[in-house]
Design a protein around this motif. Sequence first.
Motif, PDB file in Angstrom:
ATOM      1  N   LEU A 193       0.826  -1.208   0.000  1.00 49.65           N
ATOM      2  CA  LEU A 193       0.000   0.000   0.000  1.00 49.65           C
ATOM      3  C   LEU A 193       0.863   1.264   0.000  1.00 49.65           C
ATOM      4  CD1 LEU A 193      -2.860  -0.984   2.467  1.00 49.65           C
ATOM      5  CD2 LEU A 193      -3.083  -0.530   0.020  1.00 49.65           C
ATOM      6  N   ILE A 194       1.959   1.228   0.719  1.00 50.08           N
ATOM      7  CA  ILE A 194       2.875   2.383   0.726  1.00 50.08           C
ATOM      8  C   ILE A 194       3.389   2.636  -0.690  1.00 50.08           C
ATOM      9  CG2 ILE A 194       5.143   3.196   1.491  1.00 50.08           C
ATOM     10  CD1 ILE A 194       4.605   1.784   4.158  1.00 50.08           C
ATOM     11  N   GLY A 195       3.813   1.576  -1.347  1.00 49.50           N
ATOM     12  CA  GLY A 195       4.285   1.712  -2.724  1.00 49.50           C
ATOM     13  C   GLY A 195       3.179   2.129  -3.670  1.00 49.50           C
ATOM     14  N   GLY A 196       1.975   1.600  -3.465  1.00 47.78           N
ATOM     15  CA  GLY A 196       0.844   1.959  -4.316  1.00 47.78           C
ATOM     16  C   GLY A 196       0.473   3.424  -4.177  1.00 47.78           C
ATOM     17  N   ILE A 197       0.490   3.932  -2.948  1.00 49.97           N
ATOM     18  CA  ILE A 197       0.199   5.356  -2.714  1.00 49.97           C
ATOM     19  C   ILE A 197       1.258   6.227  -3.379  1.00 49.97           C
ATOM     20  CG2 ILE A 197       0.066   7.129  -0.929  1.00 49.97           C
ATOM     21  CD1 ILE A 197      -1.165   4.968   0.900  1.00 49.97           C
ATOM     22  N   TYR A 198       2.506   5.778  -3.340  1.00 48.43           N
ATOM     23  CA  TYR A 198       3.580   6.514  -4.021  1.00 48.43           C
ATOM     24  C   TYR A 198       3.308   6.604  -5.517  1.00 48.43           C
ATOM     25  CZ  TYR A 198       8.178   7.481  -6.042  1.00 48.43           C
ATOM     26  OH  TYR A 198       9.213   8.013  -6.775  1.00 48.43           O
ATOM     27  N   LEU A 199       2.903   5.496  -6.129  1.00 48.43           N
ATOM     28  CA  LEU A 199       2.611   5.496  -7.571  1.00 48.43           C
ATOM     29  C   LEU A 199       1.436   6.409  -7.899  1.00 48.43           C
ATOM     30  CD1 LEU A 199       3.031   1.713  -8.476  1.00 48.43           C
ATOM     31  CD2 LEU A 199       4.645   3.578  -8.883  1.00 48.43           C
ATOM     32  N   LEU A 200       0.425   6.407  -7.031  1.00 52.06           N
ATOM     33  CA  LEU A 200      -0.722   7.299  -7.246  1.00 52.06           C
ATOM     34  C   LEU A 200      -0.304   8.757  -7.099  1.00 52.06           C
ATOM     35  CD1 LEU A 200      -3.446   5.308  -5.273  1.00 52.06           C
ATOM     36  CD2 LEU A 200      -3.417   5.694  -7.744  1.00 52.06           C
ATOM     37  N   ALA A 201       0.513   9.048  -6.086  1.00 57.36           N
ATOM     38  CA  ALA A 201       0.959  10.424  -5.864  1.00 57.36           C
ATOM     39  C   ALA A 201       1.828  10.920  -7.013  1.00 57.36           C
ATOM     40  CB  ALA A 201       1.721  10.513  -4.542  1.00 57.36           C
ATOM     41  N   ARG A 202       2.620  10.038  -7.583  1.00 61.52           N
ATOM     42  CA  ARG A 202       3.487  10.394  -8.698  1.00 61.52           C
ATOM     43  C   ARG A 202       2.754  10.374 -10.035  1.00 61.52           C
ATOM     44  NH1 ARG A 202       8.118  12.771  -8.926  1.00 61.52           N
ATOM     45  NH2 ARG A 202       8.950  11.337 -10.496  1.00 61.52           N
ATOM     46  N   LYS A 203       1.471   9.977  -9.986  1.00 65.27           N
ATOM     47  CA  LYS A 203       0.642   9.898 -11.187  1.00 65.27           C
ATOM     48  C   LYS A 203       1.190   8.912 -12.223  1.00 65.27           C
ATOM     49  CE  LYS A 203      -1.497  14.506 -10.963  1.00 65.27           C
ATOM     50  NZ  LYS A 203      -1.547  14.469  -9.519  1.00 65.27           N
ATOM     51  N   VAL A 204       1.891   7.886 -11.721  1.00 68.93           N
ATOM     52  CA  VAL A 204       2.323   6.795 -12.589  1.00 68.93           C
ATOM     53  C   VAL A 204       1.120   5.927 -12.937  1.00 68.93           C
ATOM     54  CG1 VAL A 204       3.798   4.745 -12.754  1.00 68.93           C
ATOM     55  CG2 VAL A 204       4.639   6.813 -11.619  1.00 68.93           C
ATOM     56  N   ILE A 205       0.216   5.745 -11.979  1.00 74.22           N
ATOM     57  CA  ILE A 205      -1.026   5.019 -12.194  1.00 74.22           C
ATOM     58  C   ILE A 205      -2.186   5.899 -11.716  1.00 74.22           C
ATOM     59  CG2 ILE A 205       0.106   2.783 -11.876  1.00 74.22           C
ATOM     60  CD1 ILE A 205      -1.145   2.651  -9.084  1.00 74.22           C
ATOM     61  N   THR A 206      -3.393   5.508 -12.071  1.00 75.58           N
ATOM     62  CA  THR A 206      -4.588   6.159 -11.534  1.00 75.58           C
ATOM     63  C   THR A 206      -5.321   5.167 -10.641  1.00 75.58           C
ATOM     64  OG1 THR A 206      -6.021   5.461 -13.371  1.00 75.58           O
ATOM     65  CG2 THR A 206      -4.783   7.526 -13.653  1.00 75.58           C
ATOM     66  N   TRP A 207      -6.327   5.653  -9.938  1.00 76.58           N
ATOM     67  CA  TRP A 207      -7.021   4.809  -8.958  1.00 76.58           C
ATOM     68  C   TRP A 207      -7.955   3.799  -9.610  1.00 76.58           C
ATOM     69  CZ3 TRP A 207     -12.276   4.691  -9.208  1.00 76.58           C
ATOM     70  CH2 TRP A 207     -12.906   5.740  -9.874  1.00 76.58           C
ATOM     71  N   HIS A 208      -8.281   3.987 -10.873  1.00 79.77           N
ATOM     72  CA  HIS A 208      -9.382   3.241 -11.491  1.00 79.77           C
ATOM     73  C   HIS A 208      -9.199   1.721 -11.434  1.00 79.77           C
ATOM     74  CE1 HIS A 208      -9.434   7.305 -13.190  1.00 79.77           C
ATOM     75  NE2 HIS A 208     -10.736   7.163 -13.258  1.00 79.77           N
ATOM     76  N   ILE A 209      -8.013   1.229 -11.771  1.00 87.07           N
ATOM     77  CA  ILE A 209      -7.801  -0.224 -11.784  1.00 87.07           C
ATOM     78  C   ILE A 209      -7.649  -0.789 -10.372  1.00 87.07           C
ATOM     79  CG2 ILE A 209      -6.208  -2.064 -12.457  1.00 87.07           C
ATOM     80  CD1 ILE A 209      -5.791  -0.606 -15.098  1.00 87.07           C
ATOM     81  N   PRO A 210      -6.717  -0.292  -9.540  1.00 80.57           N
ATOM     82  CA  PRO A 210      -6.548  -0.926  -8.224  1.00 80.57           C
ATOM     83  C   PRO A 210      -7.772  -0.823  -7.323  1.00 80.57           C
ATOM     84  CG  PRO A 210      -5.228   1.081  -8.384  1.00 80.57           C
ATOM     85  CD  PRO A 210      -5.725   0.783  -9.754  1.00 80.57           C
TER      86      PRO A 210
END
Length: 335
Positions: free
Chosen positions: A207-224
């Motif tokens: 989750l820590i890594g996932g939040i980092y990816l969301l904050a960096r806009k590498v991914i969006t929330w739609h899939i996870p």
Amino acid sequence: MSQPIIVSASPHVHSDRTSKKLMYDVVIALIPAFLVSLYVFGIGAFIVTAAAVISCIVFEYLIQKFLLKSEVTIGDGSALITGMLLAFNLPSGIPIWMIIVGSLFAIGVGKLSFGGLGFNIFNPALVGRVFLLISFPVQMTTWPTAIENQTVLADAVTGATPLGLIKEGLMFGETMTNISANLPSNLEMFLGLSGGSIGEMSALALLIGGIYLLARKVITWHIPITMLVTMAVMTGIFWLINPESYASPLIHILSGGALLGAFYMATDLVTSPMTKKGMVIFAIGIAVITVVIRLFGAYPEGVSFAILIMNAFVPLINTYFKPRRFGSKIKAKIV
């Protein structure tokens, strides 16, 4: 003389974000889970990860240099990520030669046979993982026990994953009340003190890594988020109907590859849909297939199979959920 008009092909809006930067953002996001794996499985986790990463990079170099005779792209970080994700889907006691075989299949078949980064249909790491699971099912389902095996690669103490214990117990007619006595607590699964693949145990680290990816806009929330919510709703319905025959939604989310798949593999930019609506459909499909396999299939886990199956539908999803063309008119609604 007036300024000449310059005509060029799109895109006309540029950014300093490159594929290489995105790849290394994913690597950074995976570090917390890697550190937890080192704490839980020790030297075994390090050797598995190092073997997968090195072999993926070497195979990509050799295939591009000597077979395809094309530009070598090992510096873009994609082979590094493939190696890390492949390792994260393996038990810490798997023989090194199997890791090398899986890496060759992931890079050679899952990635470069389609043309390399940007052209592969399926997630390469999952292609390698499923190949190993089908080819070597015993070694791929032999799990060193957490904490007790930090100094050697060969597993001295082995045990089942939480999902494996549930599947086996229900198969022999036990109730969830009895099975729960042998399961790690929700807190232990959240922190990562349970058996499983080296990168999937700690929900907190993922989750820590996932939040980092969301904050960096590498991914969006739609899939996870869509995937996890759909899994929770589906498993919650079965659990409410018969809590003695089905595990709670929290167990399904915290154990297995749900979080690893949701944030790091299903969100692969190459093998996931382009539009937000397409991403939601894609994520729902992954969740439904995962739950069906977990509850009614032969395997206790189904995330890898579900993602690969939905990868095959991505071209179709992109066809039916295209973004509106720039400059096209929106039909006016009649009031």
